[in-house]
Design a protein around this motif. Structure first.
Motif, short mmCIF file in Angstrom:
data_model
loop_
_atom_site.label_atom_id
_atom_site.label_comp_id
_atom_site.label_asym_id
_atom_site.label_seq_id
_atom_site.Cartn_x
_atom_site.Cartn_y
_atom_site.Cartn_z
N ALA A 191 -23.69 -90.10 -40.29
CA ALA A 191 -23.94 -91.40 -38.64
C ALA A 191 -24.57 -91.38 -38.23
O ALA A 191 -24.45 -92.53 -37.74
CB ALA A 191 -23.05 -89.65 -37.71
N LEU A 192 -25.70 -90.60 -38.21
CA LEU A 192 -27.11 -91.46 -38.58
C LEU A 192 -27.51 -92.11 -38.66
O LEU A 192 -29.13 -92.84 -38.81
CB LEU A 192 -27.97 -90.34 -37.63
CG LEU A 192 -27.64 -89.71 -36.44
CD1 LEU A 192 -28.47 -88.55 -36.23
CD2 LEU A 192 -27.09 -90.27 -35.04
N VAL A 214 -13.97 -79.50 -38.34
CA VAL A 214 -14.55 -77.72 -37.85
C VAL A 214 -14.80 -77.57 -36.62
O VAL A 214 -14.70 -79.35 -35.93
CB VAL A 214 -16.18 -77.28 -38.02
CG1 VAL A 214 -16.58 -77.52 -39.79
CG2 VAL A 214 -17.34 -78.97 -37.84
N SER A 215 -15.47 -76.74 -35.62
CA SER A 215 -15.39 -77.25 -34.72
C SER A 215 -17.21 -77.37 -33.38
O SER A 215 -17.38 -77.93 -34.28
CB SER A 215 -15.27 -75.47 -33.42
OG SER A 215 -16.89 -74.52 -33.85
N LEU A 259 -26.76 -90.39 -32.16
CA LEU A 259 -25.07 -91.00 -31.99
C LEU A 259 -24.02 -91.38 -30.34
O LEU A 259 -23.57 -92.44 -31.02
CB LEU A 259 -24.47 -89.47 -32.20
CG LEU A 259 -24.61 -88.60 -33.53
CD1 LEU A 259 -24.08 -86.80 -33.08
CD2 LEU A 259 -24.10 -88.53 -34.47
N SER A 260 -25.06 -91.54 -29.60
CA SER A 260 -24.34 -91.92 -29.19
C SER A 260 -24.38 -92.88 -28.38
O SER A 260 -23.77 -94.29 -28.29
CB SER A 260 -24.57 -91.49 -26.76
OG SER A 260 -26.03 -91.98 -26.67
N THR A 291 -19.92 -88.59 -30.63
CA THR A 291 -20.18 -87.19 -30.34
C THR A 291 -20.25 -86.21 -31.29
O THR A 291 -19.49 -87.22 -32.39
CB THR A 291 -18.63 -87.35 -29.11
OG1 THR A 291 -17.42 -87.12 -29.26
CG2 THR A 291 -19.28 -88.62 -28.42
N PHE A 292 -20.60 -85.05 -30.41
CA PHE A 292 -19.97 -83.89 -31.27
C PHE A 292 -18.52 -84.00 -32.02
O PHE A 292 -18.35 -83.26 -33.03
CB PHE A 292 -21.26 -82.37 -30.96
CG PHE A 292 -22.97 -83.27 -31.00
CD1 PHE A 292 -22.83 -83.45 -32.04
CD2 PHE A 292 -23.48 -81.98 -30.61
CE1 PHE A 292 -24.56 -83.14 -32.36
CE2 PHE A 292 -24.81 -81.89 -30.51
CZ PHE A 292 -24.84 -83.27 -30.97
N ALA A 293 -18.03 -84.09 -30.71
CA ALA A 293 -16.47 -83.82 -30.86
C ALA A 293 -16.13 -85.25 -32.27
O ALA A 293 -15.03 -84.35 -32.69
CB ALA A 293 -15.90 -84.18 -29.82
#
Length: 125
Positions: free
Chosen positions: A104-105, A79-80, A63-64, A69-71
């Motif tokens: 995303a990937l 979601v959180s 992701l980076s 990011t996960f955020a």
């Protein structure tokens, strides 16, 4: 009598030390490798999920590389961040979050989480 009390106290001290060492070793093993958690699925049968810290780190790294990011995934999925992290680690399952991570990937959830999607017999690859 005093000598017996001291000997008994010494044995208790040694037992406590051995228990602390064993507990520390168990904790290290849980942190280091894959842990397995039991969850109940819809039908009540346990669902065994593996915590895979290497996959989690790989997902974060990939992701980076894409500037994500996960955020950001959490925001897109509404979601959180902890929910996204839990799915990536294997602590919980969410088809929607797995799909968001895979998209995303630029891959499929089956490729990202092969342990969660066993091969269907009779289907071609």
């Amino acid at each position: 009598m005093r000598g017996e009390e001291l000997a008994h106290h010494g044995e208790q001290v040694v037992e406590r030390q051995e228990e602390r060492l064993a507990q520390r070793d168990r904790h290290r093993l849980l942190r280091r490798g894959q842990r397995r958690l039991k969850f109940a699925n819809v039908k009540g049968a346990p669902l065994d999920l593996a915590i895979d810290r290497e996959r989690h780190a790989r997902i974060r790294y990939e992701l980076s590389l894409r500037g994500l990011t996960f955020a950001e995934i959490a925001r897109r999925a509404e979601v959180s961040v902890s929910s996204v992290s839990a799915v990536s680690l294997g602590k919980s399952r969410s088809a929607r979050i797995e799909l968001m991570l895979a998209q995303a990937l630029a891959t499929r959830p089956e490729a990202l989480f092969p342990d969660r999607y066993p091969a269907n017999s009779g289907e071609g690859t």
